[in-house]
Each structure stands twice: as structure tokens, then as C-alpha cells.
Design an enzyme around this catalytic site. Structure first.
Site, PDB file in Angstrom:
ATOM      1  N   SER A 177    -190.080  40.454 -52.926  1.00 49.67           N
ATOM      2  CA  SER A 177    -190.638  39.608 -53.942  1.00 49.67           C
ATOM      3  C   SER A 177    -191.097  40.512 -55.056  1.00 49.67           C
ATOM      4  O   SER A 177    -190.717  40.353 -56.071  1.00 49.67           O
ATOM      5  CB  SER A 177    -190.122  38.005 -53.584  1.00 49.67           C
ATOM      6  OG  SER A 177    -189.960  37.872 -52.643  1.00 49.67           O
TER       7      SER A 177
ATOM      8  N   LYS B  30    -191.035  27.103 -44.926  1.00 47.96           N
ATOM      9  CA  LYS B  30    -189.595  27.220 -46.139  1.00 47.96           C
ATOM     10  C   LYS B  30    -189.671  25.550 -45.055  1.00 47.96           C
ATOM     11  O   LYS B  30    -188.795  24.524 -46.410  1.00 47.96           O
ATOM     12  CB  LYS B  30    -188.661  27.893 -45.538  1.00 47.96           C
ATOM     13  CG  LYS B  30    -188.755  29.041 -45.725  1.00 47.96           C
ATOM     14  CD  LYS B  30    -187.502  29.837 -45.450  1.00 47.96           C
ATOM     15  CE  LYS B  30    -187.012  31.256 -46.297  1.00 47.96           C
ATOM     16  NZ  LYS B  30    -186.331  32.008 -46.408  1.00 47.96           N
TER      17      LYS B  30
ATOM     18  N   ASN C  63    -186.845  27.348 -50.329  1.00 46.73           N
ATOM     19  CA  ASN C  63    -187.364  29.236 -50.570  1.00 46.73           C
ATOM     20  C   ASN C  63    -187.953  29.383 -52.032  1.00 46.73           C
ATOM     21  O   ASN C  63    -188.147  30.167 -52.859  1.00 46.73           O
ATOM     22  CB  ASN C  63    -187.000  29.757 -50.168  1.00 46.73           C
ATOM     23  CG  ASN C  63    -185.234  30.198 -51.440  1.00 46.73           C
ATOM     24  OD1 ASN C  63    -184.548  29.412 -51.966  1.00 46.73           O
ATOM     25  ND2 ASN C  63    -184.388  31.155 -51.409  1.00 46.73           N
TER      26      ASN C  63
ATOM     27  N   ASP D 263    -180.566  30.474 -51.355  1.00 49.20           N
ATOM     28  CA  ASP D 263    -180.116  31.987 -50.412  1.00 49.20           C
ATOM     29  C   ASP D 263    -178.485  31.647 -50.918  1.00 49.20           C
ATOM     30  O   ASP D 263    -177.982  32.445 -50.706  1.00 49.20           O
ATOM     31  CB  ASP D 263    -181.074  31.115 -49.012  1.00 49.20           C
ATOM     32  CG  ASP D 263    -182.096  31.885 -48.867  1.00 49.20           C
ATOM     33  OD1 ASP D 263    -182.216  31.875 -49.700  1.00 49.20           O
ATOM     34  OD2 ASP D 263    -182.761  31.220 -47.730  1.00 49.20           O
TER      35      ASP D 263
ATOM     36  N   ALA E 110    -175.924  30.691 -36.285  1.00 50.93           N
ATOM     37  CA  ALA E 110    -176.220  28.875 -36.360  1.00 50.93           C
ATOM     38  C   ALA E 110    -177.960  28.971 -36.554  1.00 50.93           C
ATOM     39  O   ALA E 110    -178.388  27.856 -36.600  1.00 50.93           O
ATOM     40  CB  ALA E 110    -175.926  28.489 -35.483  1.00 50.93           C
ATOM     41  N   GLY E 111    -178.393  29.882 -37.346  1.00 52.11           N
ATOM     42  CA  GLY E 111    -179.979  30.413 -38.011  1.00 52.11           C
ATOM     43  C   GLY E 111    -179.415  29.240 -39.190  1.00 52.11           C
ATOM     44  O   GLY E 111    -178.709  29.135 -39.797  1.00 52.11           O
ATOM     45  N   GLY E 112    -180.517  30.165 -40.074  1.00 53.40           N
ATOM     46  CA  GLY E 112    -180.960  29.848 -41.548  1.00 53.40           C
ATOM     47  C   GLY E 112    -180.022  30.359 -42.455  1.00 53.40           C
ATOM     48  O   GLY E 112    -179.897  29.956 -43.245  1.00 53.40           O
ATOM     49  N   ALA E 113    -179.851  31.705 -41.823  1.00 50.82           N
ATOM     50  CA  ALA E 113    -178.745  32.520 -42.684  1.00 50.82           C
ATOM     51  C   ALA E 113    -177.206  32.052 -43.028  1.00 50.82           C
ATOM     52  O   ALA E 113    -176.247  31.745 -44.266  1.00 50.82           O
ATOM     53  CB  ALA E 113    -178.528  33.948 -42.267  1.00 50.82           C
TER      54      ALA E 113
ATOM     55  N   GLY F 204    -175.641  43.261 -47.727  1.00 54.07           N
ATOM     56  CA  GLY F 204    -176.609  42.117 -47.591  1.00 54.07           C
ATOM     57  C   GLY F 204    -178.093  42.147 -48.661  1.00 54.07           C
ATOM     58  O   GLY F 204    -178.347  40.614 -49.151  1.00 54.07           O
TER      59      GLY F 204
HETATM   60  P1  ATR Z   1    -182.394  33.129 -39.663  1.00 58.63           P
HETATM   61  O1  ATR Z   1    -182.783  32.396 -40.356  1.00 58.63           O
HETATM   62  O2  ATR Z   1    -182.114  34.027 -40.186  1.00 58.63           O
HETATM   63  O3  ATR Z   1    -180.724  33.241 -39.210  1.00 58.63           O
HETATM   64  P2  ATR Z   1    -182.576  33.174 -37.004  1.00 58.63           P
HETATM   65  O4  ATR Z   1    -182.459  31.481 -36.893  1.00 58.63           O
HETATM   66  O5  ATR Z   1    -182.993  33.317 -35.796  1.00 58.63           O
HETATM   67  O6  ATR Z   1    -182.829  33.691 -37.905  1.00 58.63           O
HETATM   68  O7  ATR Z   1    -180.874  32.255 -35.658  1.00 58.63           O
HETATM   69  C1  ATR Z   1    -180.623  33.495 -35.473  1.00 58.63           C
HETATM   70  C2  ATR Z   1    -178.879  33.651 -35.280  1.00 58.63           C
HETATM   71  O8  ATR Z   1    -178.972  35.154 -34.631  1.00 58.63           O
HETATM   72  C3  ATR Z   1    -178.809  33.215 -34.265  1.00 58.63           C
HETATM   73  O9  ATR Z   1    -177.677  32.417 -34.357  1.00 58.63           O
HETATM   74  C4  ATR Z   1    -178.719  33.720 -32.676  1.00 58.63           C
HETATM   75  O10 ATR Z   1    -177.627  32.893 -31.431  1.00 58.63           O
HETATM   76  P3  ATR Z   1    -179.101  31.916 -30.651  1.00 58.63           P
HETATM   77  O11 ATR Z   1    -178.377  30.959 -31.433  1.00 58.63           O
HETATM   78  O12 ATR Z   1    -177.520  31.881 -29.482  1.00 58.63           O
HETATM   79  O13 ATR Z   1    -179.920  32.289 -30.510  1.00 58.63           O
HETATM   80  C5  ATR Z   1    -177.790  35.168 -32.713  1.00 58.63           C
HETATM   81  N1  ATR Z   1    -178.674  36.119 -31.961  1.00 58.63           N
HETATM   82  C6  ATR Z   1    -179.884  36.579 -31.676  1.00 58.63           C
HETATM   83  N2  ATR Z   1    -179.475  37.531 -31.253  1.00 58.63           N
HETATM   84  C7  ATR Z   1    -178.514  37.166 -30.797  1.00 58.63           C
HETATM   85  C8  ATR Z   1    -178.100  38.362 -29.467  1.00 58.63           C
HETATM   86  N3  ATR Z   1    -178.187  39.203 -28.409  1.00 58.63           N
HETATM   87  N4  ATR Z   1    -176.234  38.015 -28.887  1.00 58.63           N
HETATM   88  C9  ATR Z   1    -175.809  36.939 -30.686  1.00 58.63           C
HETATM   89  N5  ATR Z   1    -176.631  36.290 -31.056  1.00 58.63           N
HETATM   90  C10 ATR Z   1    -178.045  36.486 -31.727  1.00 58.63           C
END
Ligand code: ATR
Length: 283
Positions: free
Chosen positions: A20, A69, A90, A105, A132-135, A242
Site C-alpha cells: 500500500s 480488520k 480495511n 475489497d 469461504a474466507g475473507g476474499a 488478482g
Molecule cells: P482469505 O481471507 O485470504 O480468503 P482464508 O480465510 O485463510 O484466506 O481462506 C482461505 C480459503 O482457501 C478457504 O476457503 C480455504 O478452505 P477451508 O475453509 O476448507 O480451509 C481455502 N483453501 C486453502 N487451502 C486449500 C486447499 N489445499 N484445498 C482447498 N481449499 C483450500
């Protein structure tokens, strides 16, 4: 109240990796705006003191990154609808006397898509978001605001379930076993997992079930061109990388602090690309 010239920051812990300062520094110089953007390493236990001194320090606002955050929310006067929906802030700025926290975001996610594939949302109806994480949250929120239905597919289906319940109508949750069927009927496929990022497992997703007209968007930007995007290009899909999301999410903050709307130029993109390549061999 904000100092003159305005000062903004990015706070996180650790923070030295943040791009940033380079981004906002480029815009300040490019537009000849007097002001500064500083990098602040704030440990979690130092957050209360940081906000106690916020007004006296004269900050115009700043960015908040990992791991703060969510932790900053109790110190703010107001949180905007996007940050409320995402449960994460953010960007901070003043509205009169109120210190506001927002989340840019989703704006970044959509701005990048609009730039890369103009008019994409005139026809797109269905999106599949991996993760299903932050992104994934930002992608799902943004796509929902454009009226798309979103299928969240995640290795851990419970996390996708929780997110789908949070977003309500138009967002469904699935395990990876549903992926092939969902891909066949979607207009946009988004990778919002960490798969394919440097030091992470490769993304070996088989794209053959994907509808030929579908757009493929990878939120991973190190490496700059992920294996998923290479595979998608080879199959003739339109692709979105990205890095643009990082650049476009920064526009809102700059506008609030420095009272100017900056452009995401090719020159800026090249600057950040060069930095990524310099720090990540092979990126
Ligand atoms: P961010 O906030 O950057 O999105 P995060 O919250 O760590 O990061 O989320 C990472 C995502 O990648 C999650 O959806 C994770 O799946 P899980 O919820 O099952 O952990 C996914 N991910 C990471 N490694 C993975 C793998 N080897 N196979 C499938 N999904 C994966």
C-alpha cells in the site's frame, strides 16, 4: 482533526510486506499532492492506545490489514454497510466528527472486473466462488450487489454454509463435489482460495466442465499469472487477475484522505508488478 497536509497510514502486524505505501506513494507523487502515507506496525495489544491518540496524531485515516480488520471495529464511530456485511474493516476515514470504517475489497473486486471485461454484468447471472474466507466474502458481497446468484464452493462446507446464511437469498453453499455441475452452468468462476499462491499447493482445478463463455477470475496475484489463469487462457476463456483488485480497492481510501480520485494506470500496475517480481523469483 486531520493535519494539513493530510497524513494516512496502513496499520498491521507484521506490516513490512504491505504494498500500500508504494501504491499511495505513487499517486501522491503522480498528482503532486502534498501528503504522506506511512507504514505502522501496531501490535494487537497496542490498538487501544493507537486509537486514543488518533485525533491528536492528526490522521486523515488509513488502511487496516491483517490481523486487525475486525479488532479495530469497537474503536470506530460507525461502520459502513460493506464492512458490516463482511465483518471486517480495511479503510478508515472521517465523516465530520465521526471516524468511519469501511471495506473496499468488494469495490476493488468489481472495479477490476469492470475494467478487465467491460459490460460483463449485462449478461452474467450466475457465479461460482471457490473459498469461504475473507476474499470469498468480498467477492460474494460484490457479486450480490450486481444481482448475480452466487454458489460458494469450499473444501470445508460448513464455512460456506455459514457464509451463505450470512448473505441470505441468492447465495448458496456447496462442497467441492458439486463443483463440476456448477461450473457447467456459470458465467463467472472466481478462485478466492489461497490455492495457486506462492508457497501454497497448486490449483489443479479441471476447467473442462466450464461453460465456454465463462470468465475466470483469480484473486491470487503472486504469481502474477496463476496456473489457473494460464489454463483458462489456453482454453479460450476471458481472464481477470488478482493484482487489479489490490489496485482498485485502494482508490476509495485515497479519495477520502487526499480529496482526489486517482486512476489505476498501466504505469502503476507495472510498478507493483516489478516489485512482486523482484521479491518473488519466478512470479
Ligand atoms: P482469505 O481471507 O485470504 O480468503 P482464508 O480465510 O485463510 O484466506 O481462506 C482461505 C480459503 O482457501 C478457504 O476457503 C480455504 O478452505 P477451508 O475453509 O476448507 O480451509 C481455502 N483453501 C486453502 N487451502 C486449500 C486447499 N489445499 N484445498 C482447498 N481449499 C483450500
Amino acid at each position: 482533526m486531520p493535519a494539513n497536509p493530510p497524513r494516512a497510514f496502513v496499520m498491521g502486524h507484521p506490516i513490512s510486506h504491505s504494498r500500500s505505501p508504494m501504491l499511495h506513494g505513487y499517486w501522491l507523487k503522480h498528482y503532486g499532492i502534498p501528503g504522506s502515507y506511512e507504514m505502522l506496525d501496531v501490535a494487537p495489544e497496542a490498538i487501544p492506545d493507537f486509537f486514543k491518540g488518533f485525533r491528536a496524531a492528526g490522521w486523515a485515516g488509513g488502511n487496516v490489514t491483517v490481523p486487525h480488520k475486525t479488532a479495530v471495529i469497537p474503536f470506530l464511530d460507525r461502520v459502513d454497510p460493506a464492512a458490516t456485511a463482511m465483518g471486517a474493516v480495511n479503510t478508515l476515514w472521517w465523516e465530520g466528527e465521526a471516524l468511519v470504517g469501511g471495506n473496499t475489497d468488494a469495490i476493488g473486486f468489481l472495479g477490476n472486473l469492470d475494467h478487465a471485461v467491460p459490460g460483463w454484468d449485462k449478461t452474467a447471472r450466475k457465479a461460482v466462488v471457490l473459498g469461504a474466507g475473507g476474499a470469498a466474502r468480498a467477492a460474494a458481497y460484490g457479486l450480490q450487489t450486481r444481482g448475480l446468484s452466487v454458489a460458494l464452493c469450499n473444501r470445508t462446507v460448513e464455512k460456506a454454509d455459514a457464509l451463505a446464511r450470512h448473505f441470505g437469498q441468492g447465495v448458496s453453499a456447496h462442497g467441492l463435489e458439486d463443483l463440476d455441475g456448477l461450473m457447467a452452468g456459470c458465467d463467472l468462476l472466481v478462485n478466492a482460495t489461497s490455492l495457486g499462491m506462492v508457497h501454497q499447493p497448486a490449483n489443479t482445478l479441471d476447467l473442462s466442465p466450464l461453460a465456454p463463455g465463462a470468465i475466470v477470475y483469480d484473486v491470487v496475484y503472486v504469481p502474477l499469472e496463476t496456473g489457473l489463469l494460464k489454463a483458462a487462457k489456453a482454453r479460450g476463456h476471458r481472464t481477470v487477475d488478482g493484482l487489479g483488485m489490490l489496485l482498485f480497492q485502494a482508490v476509495e481510501g485515497f479519495r477520502h484522505w487526499f480529496d482526489a480520485t486517482p486512476d489505476v494506470t498501466d504505469e502503476l500496475r507495472r510498478l507493483i508488478e516489478d516489485d512482486i517480481r523482484a521479491k518473488t523469483p519466478g512470479a
